[in-house]
Design a protein around this motif. Sequence first.
Motif, PDB file in Angstrom:
ATOM      1  N   HIS A 135       0.820  -1.219   0.000  1.00  0.00           N
ATOM      2  CA  HIS A 135       0.000   0.000   0.000  1.00  0.00           C
ATOM      3  C   HIS A 135       0.848   1.260   0.000  1.00  0.00           C
ATOM      4  N   LEU A 136       2.161   1.118   0.182  1.00  0.00           N
ATOM      5  CA  LEU A 136       3.049   2.276   0.159  1.00  0.00           C
ATOM      6  C   LEU A 136       3.397   2.628  -1.286  1.00  0.00           C
ATOM      7  N   THR A 137       3.489   3.922  -1.556  1.00  0.00           N
ATOM      8  CA  THR A 137       3.938   4.372  -2.881  1.00  0.00           C
ATOM      9  C   THR A 137       5.418   4.058  -3.020  1.00  0.00           C
ATOM     10  N   ARG A 138       5.792   3.506  -4.159  1.00  0.00           N
ATOM     11  CA  ARG A 138       7.190   3.136  -4.349  1.00  0.00           C
ATOM     12  C   ARG A 138       7.661   3.613  -5.723  1.00  0.00           C
ATOM     13  N   PRO A 139       8.947   3.831  -5.889  1.00  0.00           N
ATOM     14  CA  PRO A 139       9.455   4.229  -7.201  1.00  0.00           C
ATOM     15  C   PRO A 139       9.134   3.170  -8.246  1.00  0.00           C
ATOM     16  N   ALA A 140       8.808   3.614  -9.443  1.00  0.00           N
ATOM     17  CA  ALA A 140       8.504   2.685 -10.534  1.00  0.00           C
ATOM     18  C   ALA A 140       9.343   3.056 -11.745  1.00  0.00           C
ATOM     19  N   GLY A 141       9.382   2.187 -12.713  1.00  0.00           N
ATOM     20  CA  GLY A 141      10.088   2.482 -13.941  1.00  0.00           C
ATOM     21  C   GLY A 141      11.446   1.839 -14.062  1.00  0.00           C
ATOM     22  N   VAL A 142      11.877   1.080 -13.050  1.00  0.00           N
ATOM     23  CA  VAL A 142      13.170   0.401 -13.161  1.00  0.00           C
ATOM     24  C   VAL A 142      13.159  -0.535 -14.363  1.00  0.00           C
ATOM     25  N   THR A 183       8.594  -6.038 -13.948  1.00  0.00           N
ATOM     26  CA  THR A 183       7.307  -5.648 -14.514  1.00  0.00           C
ATOM     27  C   THR A 183       6.165  -6.158 -13.646  1.00  0.00           C
ATOM     28  N   ALA A 184       6.252  -7.398 -13.208  1.00  0.00           N
ATOM     29  CA  ALA A 184       5.202  -7.965 -12.357  1.00  0.00           C
ATOM     30  C   ALA A 184       5.033  -7.158 -11.070  1.00  0.00           C
ATOM     31  N   CYS A 185       6.148  -6.756 -10.475  1.00  0.00           N
ATOM     32  CA  CYS A 185       6.079  -5.996  -9.211  1.00  0.00           C
ATOM     33  C   CYS A 185       5.650  -4.552  -9.441  1.00  0.00           C
ATOM     34  N   GLU A 186       6.204  -3.910 -10.474  1.00  0.00           N
ATOM     35  CA  GLU A 186       5.937  -2.484 -10.673  1.00  0.00           C
ATOM     36  C   GLU A 186       4.549  -2.213 -11.235  1.00  0.00           C
ATOM     37  N   THR A 187       3.929  -3.192 -11.856  1.00  0.00           N
ATOM     38  CA  THR A 187       2.576  -3.004 -12.385  1.00  0.00           C
ATOM     39  C   THR A 187       1.505  -3.519 -11.433  1.00  0.00           C
ATOM     40  N   TYR A 188       1.932  -4.067 -10.303  1.00  0.00           N
ATOM     41  CA  TYR A 188       0.977  -4.540  -9.302  1.00  0.00           C
ATOM     42  C   TYR A 188       0.175  -3.357  -8.759  1.00  0.00           C
ATOM     43  N   GLU A 189      -1.119  -3.522  -8.632  1.00  0.00           N
ATOM     44  CA  GLU A 189      -1.993  -2.481  -8.102  1.00  0.00           C
ATOM     45  C   GLU A 189      -2.597  -2.948  -6.784  1.00  0.00           C
ATOM     46  N   TYR A 190      -2.307  -2.215  -5.732  1.00  0.00           N
ATOM     47  CA  TYR A 190      -2.814  -2.575  -4.414  1.00  0.00           C
ATOM     48  C   TYR A 190      -4.318  -2.327  -4.331  1.00  0.00           C
ATOM     49  N   VAL A 191      -5.033  -3.272  -3.756  1.00  0.00           N
ATOM     50  CA  VAL A 191      -6.472  -3.161  -3.530  1.00  0.00           C
ATOM     51  C   VAL A 191      -6.718  -3.212  -2.025  1.00  0.00           C
ATOM     52  N   GLU A 192      -7.372  -2.192  -1.510  1.00  0.00           N
ATOM     53  CA  GLU A 192      -7.643  -2.161  -0.068  1.00  0.00           C
ATOM     54  C   GLU A 192      -8.661  -3.233   0.289  1.00  0.00           C
ATOM     55  N   ARG A 193      -8.400  -3.958   1.360  1.00  0.00           N
ATOM     56  CA  ARG A 193      -9.291  -5.031   1.795  1.00  0.00           C
ATOM     57  C   ARG A 193      -9.090  -5.309   3.267  1.00  0.00           C
ATOM     58  N   GLU A 194      -9.823  -6.271   3.782  1.00  0.00           N
ATOM     59  CA  GLU A 194      -9.769  -6.579   5.209  1.00  0.00           C
ATOM     60  C   GLU A 194      -8.360  -6.992   5.619  1.00  0.00           C
ATOM     61  N   ALA A 195      -7.984  -6.617   6.832  1.00  0.00           N
ATOM     62  CA  ALA A 195      -6.650  -6.959   7.330  1.00  0.00           C
ATOM     63  C   ALA A 195      -6.480  -8.476   7.391  1.00  0.00           C
ATOM     64  N   LEU A 196      -5.260  -8.916   7.104  1.00  0.00           N
ATOM     65  CA  LEU A 196      -4.955 -10.344   7.197  1.00  0.00           C
ATOM     66  C   LEU A 196      -5.077 -10.813   8.644  1.00  0.00           C
TER      67      LEU A 196
END
Length: 262
Positions: A135-142, A183-196
């Motif tokens: 859920h944290l914003t991270r640098p992308a484009g590597v 690519t798999a990691c940088e294009t992942y989109e976090y979806v808010e949901r119930e806590a684990l």
Amino acid sequence: MDSVSETGLRPGELSAWFPIAPLTGKPELRLFCLHHGGGGASAYRDWQKLLDPRVEVVPVQLPGREGRFNEPCELSIRRLTERLTEPILHRAGDVPFAFFGHSMGALLSYELTYELGARGVPPQHLALSGFAPPHLTRPAGVRLLPDQEFMAHIVGLEGTPADLVELPELLDLLLPVLRADFTACETYEYVEREALRVPVTVFGGSEDPGVEVPMLRRWADLVATAPYLRVFPGGHFYLQEQREELVRALADRLGFGLVDQK
């Protein structure tokens, strides 16, 4: 247990995902270990001899590397989750299981935990290593960097020998895998949901340039019970130098001891 054909898995699919032969006998826990980007199941080849034999280490092999080099890499964490869910369930059988994932493997383990939890079969434990919560914003484009800059970034993580870039034949094999995994990691989109709601342990390196300790603490935002955090000396690939201490800490968290190596 259903046969492979009855589960819808193709012949040989289980051995592709899980290249290490099962232990004889029935363990008390199966520990699925998911590797970092650019890596493979061999990253965990020595873990079994360190752990209590009641724990079976099951390294996971993603497509496009090592024994699966002739398959295309997946470019999506969600697609990998979809593809891995049934093999995990089949390989786990009726034995409790847990996940350990490092870097990209941590993100995939996190997604698998949600998917399996939704099916009513969550892991007993989730161990996440060297990855900031999604859920944290991270640098992308590597993944888009020119080859020289891309490899400089990889070498900077200290998990790939610097002289590898001087071996074109190896670089030609490794670059597509690394770019696919980024690519798999940088294009992942976090979806808010119930806590684990499974026990979570977080590991990391004190000098990891991309995953600082305050980031690791933010996994607490995503779980119902505060995770246990353990930081080891070292960078992103601290687990290579701190392997025995890491496995010892993980064994303690799983409720099993470390094998006496004397």
